[in-house]
Design a protein around this motif. Structure first.
Motif, PDB file in Angstrom:
ATOM      1  N   ASN A  48      50.854  36.796  18.455  1.00  0.00           N
ATOM      2  CA  ASN A  48      52.266  37.282  18.388  1.00  0.00           C
ATOM      3  C   ASN A  48      52.921  36.725  17.133  1.00  0.00           C
ATOM      4  O   ASN A  48      53.708  37.297  16.529  1.00  0.00           O
ATOM      5  CB  ASN A  48      52.833  36.833  19.609  1.00  0.00           C
ATOM      6  CG  ASN A  48      52.928  37.911  20.959  1.00  0.00           C
ATOM      7  OD1 ASN A  48      52.219  38.832  20.609  1.00  0.00           O
ATOM      8  ND2 ASN A  48      53.740  37.647  21.662  1.00  0.00           N
ATOM      9  N   ALA A  49      52.562  35.339  16.885  1.00  0.00           N
ATOM     10  CA  ALA A  49      53.176  34.696  15.684  1.00  0.00           C
ATOM     11  C   ALA A  49      52.857  35.551  14.451  1.00  0.00           C
ATOM     12  O   ALA A  49      53.502  35.613  13.538  1.00  0.00           O
ATOM     13  CB  ALA A  49      52.736  33.235  15.788  1.00  0.00           C
ATOM     14  N   ALA A  51      51.684  38.573  14.102  1.00  0.00           N
ATOM     15  CA  ALA A  51      52.166  40.062  14.135  1.00  0.00           C
ATOM     16  C   ALA A  51      53.574  39.738  13.684  1.00  0.00           C
ATOM     17  O   ALA A  51      54.219  40.768  13.015  1.00  0.00           O
ATOM     18  CB  ALA A  51      52.110  40.393  15.580  1.00  0.00           C
ATOM     19  N   TRP A  52      54.403  38.885  14.298  1.00  0.00           N
ATOM     20  CA  TRP A  52      55.961  38.853  14.097  1.00  0.00           C
ATOM     21  C   TRP A  52      56.139  38.448  12.541  1.00  0.00           C
ATOM     22  O   TRP A  52      56.831  39.143  11.882  1.00  0.00           O
ATOM     23  CB  TRP A  52      56.480  37.680  14.551  1.00  0.00           C
ATOM     24  CG  TRP A  52      57.789  37.436  14.550  1.00  0.00           C
ATOM     25  CD1 TRP A  52      58.799  38.180  14.885  1.00  0.00           C
ATOM     26  CD2 TRP A  52      58.486  36.347  13.535  1.00  0.00           C
ATOM     27  NE1 TRP A  52      60.206  37.707  14.423  1.00  0.00           N
ATOM     28  CE2 TRP A  52      60.108  36.861  13.496  1.00  0.00           C
ATOM     29  CE3 TRP A  52      57.892  35.289  13.272  1.00  0.00           C
ATOM     30  CZ2 TRP A  52      60.625  35.750  13.097  1.00  0.00           C
ATOM     31  CZ3 TRP A  52      58.914  34.482  12.232  1.00  0.00           C
ATOM     32  CH2 TRP A  52      60.171  34.780  12.297  1.00  0.00           C
ATOM     33  N   SER A  53      55.326  37.587  12.001  1.00  0.00           N
ATOM     34  CA  SER A  53      55.353  37.022  10.478  1.00  0.00           C
ATOM     35  C   SER A  53      55.217  38.421   9.813  1.00  0.00           C
ATOM     36  O   SER A  53      55.516  38.360   8.513  1.00  0.00           O
ATOM     37  CB  SER A  53      54.649  36.105  10.133  1.00  0.00           C
ATOM     38  OG  SER A  53      53.359  36.252  10.241  1.00  0.00           O
ATOM     39  N   GLN A  54      54.149  39.173  10.031  1.00  0.00           N
ATOM     40  CA  GLN A  54      53.737  40.308   9.195  1.00  0.00           C
ATOM     41  C   GLN A  54      54.670  41.640   9.372  1.00  0.00           C
ATOM     42  O   GLN A  54      54.805  42.604   8.543  1.00  0.00           O
ATOM     43  CB  GLN A  54      52.373  40.721   9.562  1.00  0.00           C
ATOM     44  CG  GLN A  54      51.411  39.681   8.909  1.00  0.00           C
ATOM     45  CD  GLN A  54      49.786  40.227   8.845  1.00  0.00           C
ATOM     46  OE1 GLN A  54      49.621  40.978   9.523  1.00  0.00           O
ATOM     47  NE2 GLN A  54      48.857  39.622   8.143  1.00  0.00           N
ATOM     48  N   THR A  55      54.972  41.879  10.413  1.00  0.00           N
ATOM     49  CA  THR A  55      55.826  43.060  10.799  1.00  0.00           C
ATOM     50  C   THR A  55      57.282  43.128  11.091  1.00  0.00           C
ATOM     51  O   THR A  55      57.827  44.094  10.953  1.00  0.00           O
ATOM     52  CB  THR A  55      54.930  43.542  11.902  1.00  0.00           C
ATOM     53  OG1 THR A  55      55.364  43.238  13.120  1.00  0.00           O
ATOM     54  CG2 THR A  55      53.554  44.012  11.710  1.00  0.00           C
ATOM     55  N   ALA A  56      57.676  41.995  11.692  1.00  0.00           N
ATOM     56  CA  ALA A  56      59.263  42.040  11.968  1.00  0.00           C
ATOM     57  C   ALA A  56      60.190  41.867  10.877  1.00  0.00           C
ATOM     58  O   ALA A  56      59.934  41.000   9.905  1.00  0.00           O
ATOM     59  CB  ALA A  56      59.287  40.877  13.032  1.00  0.00           C
ATOM     60  N   GLU A  58      63.231  40.857  11.204  1.00  0.00           N
ATOM     61  CA  GLU A  58      63.865  39.635  10.942  1.00  0.00           C
ATOM     62  C   GLU A  58      63.277  38.550  10.476  1.00  0.00           C
ATOM     63  O   GLU A  58      63.782  37.609   9.788  1.00  0.00           O
ATOM     64  CB  GLU A  58      63.697  39.266  12.744  1.00  0.00           C
ATOM     65  CG  GLU A  58      64.786  40.171  13.464  1.00  0.00           C
ATOM     66  CD  GLU A  58      63.992  41.346  14.063  1.00  0.00           C
ATOM     67  OE1 GLU A  58      64.481  42.139  14.884  1.00  0.00           O
ATOM     68  OE2 GLU A  58      62.849  41.668  13.582  1.00  0.00           O
ATOM     69  N   HIS A  59      61.792  38.288  10.372  1.00  0.00           N
ATOM     70  CA  HIS A  59      60.987  37.237   9.412  1.00  0.00           C
ATOM     71  C   HIS A  59      61.544  37.401   8.204  1.00  0.00           C
ATOM     72  O   HIS A  59      62.080  36.321   7.467  1.00  0.00           O
ATOM     73  CB  HIS A  59      59.695  37.459   9.742  1.00  0.00           C
ATOM     74  CG  HIS A  59      58.851  36.749   8.762  1.00  0.00           C
ATOM     75  ND1 HIS A  59      58.543  37.129   7.633  1.00  0.00           N
ATOM     76  CD2 HIS A  59      58.257  35.587   8.956  1.00  0.00           C
ATOM     77  CE1 HIS A  59      57.887  36.172   6.836  1.00  0.00           C
ATOM     78  NE2 HIS A  59      57.684  35.072   7.606  1.00  0.00           N
ATOM     79  N   SER A 114      49.536  34.735   5.774  1.00  0.00           N
ATOM     80  CA  SER A 114      49.163  35.461   7.091  1.00  0.00           C
ATOM     81  C   SER A 114      48.092  36.308   7.290  1.00  0.00           C
ATOM     82  O   SER A 114      47.422  36.414   8.218  1.00  0.00           O
ATOM     83  CB  SER A 114      50.598  36.453   7.695  1.00  0.00           C
ATOM     84  OG  SER A 114      50.484  37.252   6.697  1.00  0.00           O
ATOM     85  N   THR A 266      52.928  29.846  13.336  1.00  0.00           N
ATOM     86  CA  THR A 266      51.421  29.918  13.512  1.00  0.00           C
ATOM     87  C   THR A 266      50.672  28.744  13.404  1.00  0.00           C
ATOM     88  O   THR A 266      49.664  28.820  14.002  1.00  0.00           O
ATOM     89  CB  THR A 266      50.923  30.972  12.270  1.00  0.00           C
ATOM     90  OG1 THR A 266      51.214  30.339  10.880  1.00  0.00           O
ATOM     91  CG2 THR A 266      51.647  32.229  12.359  1.00  0.00           C
TER      92      THR A 266
END
Length: 297
Positions: A48-49, A51-56, A58-59, A114, A266
């Motif tokens: 999840n970490a 995936a969040w850093s690459q796709t969100a 918000e990041h 990432s 991560t």
């Protein structure tokens, strides 16, 4: 009569025998077989970490917000001759006459690694120095949002940009090449202080950056520091929850003015702090200790 009676009796017996037999269940169509269960996949705590850093979005917005806010404050810090972003233990030379600088960590502060973390998820492996060095030598890490604009703004105003990283010193050339490729200002080899940088009169404690900050303090007045770990700002003597809070307590007013902290879910020193910094423990034990550290109220 006797023949008729015998025949009647035989029929009666046969009918009685049929009634006593258990009924047969109706013939049913073949029932569909349940689908085979998918092969079990081991949980990866970083999925999840990463995936969040690459796709969100918000990041990216957090990074942009942080660097834009820092840029809006930078010139005021430059004009204030008493402004310094080094903690007391790292300031070993007086500020008078020193050139201004900003100090940035590299990994997950300036460069996005990432893809390397994603490869570990795909392979099911854990961090190791050989694979990490190979990734660094690819020189393909992207700049994180906002950092190119901020550092170029600093350089245009005569502020040195210095990168302090725990990448090994022998990765300095590939690291500087990667920084240049993505548009980050690099004044020369002296702009990169990697792990293993010798600092006269200072004893290195593990991967702590205190000695390198002391070296910077002899040449520069540091206006701002940027990092994704508290060790990028101050020496952490005890890497546990209480020790980390204690290290930061004197500098909470500096957050968002002199120190700018960026998100990294991560990896980082926060993770081994949850399992007594014992990387030799089996993965299952380390994971259980992280679960045990969770709050449920």
């Amino acid at each position: 009569m006797s023949l008729r009676l015998s025949t009647t009796l035989l029929v009666f017996i046969l009918l009685g025998g049929c009634a006593a037999s258990p009924p047969r269940p109706p013939v049913a169509a073949t029932a569909p077989q349940p689908a085979a269960a998918p092969a079990s996949v081991a949980a990866n705590d970083d999925l999840n970490a990463v995936a969040w850093s690459q796709t969100a979005i918000e990041h990216d917005l957090i990074f942009m917000q942080t660097y834009r806010d820092a840029q809006s404050r930078l010139l005021a810090a430059l004009r204030d001759r008493h402004w310094d972003a080094l903690p007391g233990n790292d300031r070993v030379a007086p500020l008078r006459g020193l050139k201004p600088a900003v100090v940035l960590d590299i990994d997950e502060t300036v460069l996005d690694n990432s893809p390397y973390q994603a490869r570990l998820i795909r392979s099911g492996g854990e961090f190791n120095e050989a694979d990490w060095a190979a990734w660094c030598k690819e020189e393909t890490a992207r700049a994180l949002p906002g950092v190119v604009q901020f550092t170029q703004f600093a350089a245009r105003h005569g502020i040195a940009v210095i990168y302090v990283s725990n990448r090994a010193k022998d990765l300095d050339q590939v690291t500087l090449a990667n920084l240049r490729k993505v548009g980050l200002p690099v004044s020369g080899p002296q702009a990169f202080l990697g792990l293993g940088t010798f600092v006269e009169g200072c004893e290195q404690i593990g991967s702590e950056k205190g000695c390198r900050r002391q070296r910077i303090s002899r040449q520069y007045r540091v206006l701002m520091q940027f990092g994704d770990q508290i060790g990028d700002f101050v020496t952490v003597l005890a890497n546990n929850a209480e020790g980390r809070r204690r290290a930061m307590a004197p500098y909470l007013d500096w957050i968002g003015t002199r120190w700018f902290v960026l998100p990294n879910a991560t990896y980082g020193a926060w993770e081994p702090a949850l399992f007594n910094n014992d990387w030799t423990a089996p993965l299952e034990k380390r994971r259980q200790q992280k679960i045990d550290a969770l709050r449920y109220k």
